[in-house]
Design a protein around this motif. Structure first.
Motif, PDB file in Angstrom:
ATOM      1  N   VAL A 120     -15.048  22.229   2.095  1.00 28.77           N
ATOM      2  CA  VAL A 120     -15.100  20.777   2.173  1.00 28.77           C
ATOM      3  C   VAL A 120     -16.559  20.399   2.395  1.00 28.77           C
ATOM      4  CG1 VAL A 120     -14.378  18.732   3.453  1.00 28.77           C
ATOM      5  CG2 VAL A 120     -12.779  20.628   3.112  1.00 28.77           C
ATOM      6  N   LYS A 173     -27.493  13.920   4.324  1.00 27.33           N
ATOM      7  CA  LYS A 173     -28.366  12.787   4.606  1.00 27.33           C
ATOM      8  C   LYS A 173     -29.751  13.148   4.086  1.00 27.33           C
ATOM      9  CE  LYS A 173     -25.766  11.289   8.671  1.00 27.33           C
ATOM     10  NZ  LYS A 173     -25.808  11.010  10.143  1.00 27.33           N
ATOM     11  N   SER A 230     -29.374  18.049   2.736  1.00 29.83           N
ATOM     12  CA  SER A 230     -29.960  17.087   3.667  1.00 29.83           C
ATOM     13  C   SER A 230     -31.436  17.393   3.856  1.00 29.83           C
ATOM     14  CB  SER A 230     -29.246  17.158   5.026  1.00 29.83           C
ATOM     15  OG  SER A 230     -27.878  16.836   4.910  1.00 29.83           O
ATOM     16  N   LYS A 235     -19.506  17.900   3.142  1.00 31.03           N
ATOM     17  CA  LYS A 235     -19.875  16.613   3.698  1.00 31.03           C
ATOM     18  C   LYS A 235     -21.180  16.171   3.041  1.00 31.03           C
ATOM     19  CE  LYS A 235     -21.005  14.349   8.084  1.00 31.03           C
ATOM     20  NZ  LYS A 235     -21.214  14.566   9.540  1.00 31.03           N
ATOM     21  N   PRO A 236     -21.226  14.970   2.456  1.00 27.64           N
ATOM     22  CA  PRO A 236     -22.469  14.520   1.812  1.00 27.64           C
ATOM     23  C   PRO A 236     -23.653  14.618   2.761  1.00 27.64           C
ATOM     24  CG  PRO A 236     -20.681  13.023   1.294  1.00 27.64           C
ATOM     25  CD  PRO A 236     -20.153  13.954   2.342  1.00 27.64           C
ATOM     26  N   GLY A 289     -24.259  18.265  -0.464  1.00 22.34           N
ATOM     27  CA  GLY A 289     -24.449  18.572   0.950  1.00 22.34           C
ATOM     28  C   GLY A 289     -25.885  18.825   1.349  1.00 22.34           C
TER      29      GLY A 289
END
Length: 301
Positions: free
Chosen positions: A157, A162, A101, A159-160, A99
């Motif tokens: 949960v 960026k 970024s 979220k990958p 996660g």
């Protein structure tokens, strides 16, 4: 009148500010209370270092589990060195999967695995160019719990993230570099292992691959346990400074740390950073040195 009031207010705030505000150490660590106020920050990424069982038993809400294997290069065979830095693209993919970024602010949480596991993660993030936005949670999970702050047993949960291509900082050196700089002005090679390994009274490694006894010639001893505490914090600032000074490290020196495999050294390196010193890591550490033909020493420099 208004100008006078503002001047008085400025002086009051200046004297009220902690003397160490803005110090290198302040920028490296976070207290449980500091973190608790930021749990709702969408850019916050909490990385709790440990194993699945410990994580499932209770973790800081929103924390993601990370192990040293997640930030190490995959083994290339039975003779591979342990805990080597992965290449930039492999590391980018793994951090993004957690996660992380481009905008993330990261807090690394030590657990029973020890502060040296967490500081290895911090070092990896620093080398990846994310060091300015990374902090170590002082006291780790035990301090969080002792402060009465909440724990969760639910994995978030994730979220990958960026994450742009990493611009890896040149913070890792090899045996040849260490050998050239062991006695060089402005550099200090520092052994982070326990004193009995530095002295040669004990040899590290495994039964299959024992290390040679002693230390790298010219290295000074600053054991990682002398600059950290059992409760997962840095030692007091004056104690950290005294340890490096006693080892002959001077202000402005670049500290090159090593240990057995590059894990304990990351804690001594983290302590050096808290003093504002420039740092490098001999990632292969004594595991690599022991496989080479270079000399070893049992004498302090």
């Amino acid at each position: 009148m208004m100008r006078m009031i503002l001047a008085v207010l400025a002086l009051t705030l200046a004297f009220a500010a902690p003397a160490s505000a803005g110090s290198p150490r302040d920028r490296l660590v976070a207290s449980p209370q500091w973190l608790a106020k930021r749990l709702a920050d969408p850019d916050l990424v909490i990385l709790q270092v440990g194993d699945k069982a410990g994580y499932a038993a209770g973790h800081i809400p929103g924390a993601r589990l990370v192990s040293l294997a997640d930030v190490a290069a995959p083994a290339q065979g039975p003779d591979s060195l342990i805990l080597e830095m992965p290449d930039a693209e492999t590391l980018r993919g793994r951090l993004a999967a957690l996660g992380v970024s481009d905008r993330s602010r990261i807090v690394v949480v030590p657990t029973k695995d020890g502060i040296q596991s967490a500081t290895r993660v911090v070092f990896t993030l620093d080398m990846a160019g994310l060091g300015a936005r990374t902090r170590l949670l002082e006291g780790g999970l035990p301090a969080w719990s002792a402060a009465g702050l909440p724990l969760s047993s639910e994995a978030p949960v994730v979220k990958p993230g960026k994450l742009s291509a990493l611009k890896m900082r040149p913070m890792i050196v090899d045996a040849a570099f260490v050998q050239r700089h062991a006695d060089a002005k402005g550099y200090a090679v520092v052994d982070a292992r326990a004193p009995e390994f530095y002295s040669g009274a004990k040899a590290g490694g495994t039964p299959a691959r024992p290390h040679r006894a002693g230390h790298i010639p010219g290295a000074r001893s600053v054991p990682f346990v002398s600059v950290t505490t059992p409760d997962l914090t840095l030692a007091p600032a004056d104690e950290v400074a005294a340890r490096f000074k006693a080892a002959g490290v001077k202000p402005g020196d670049t500290v090159i740390t090593y240990c057995h495999v590059g894990q304990q050294a990351s804690a001594t390196l983290f302590a050096a950073r808290s003093l504002g010193l420039k740092v490098l890591l001999y990632d292969g550490s004594y595991e690599d040195w022991s496989r080479r033909d270079g000399a070893v020493s049992a004498d302090a420099p």
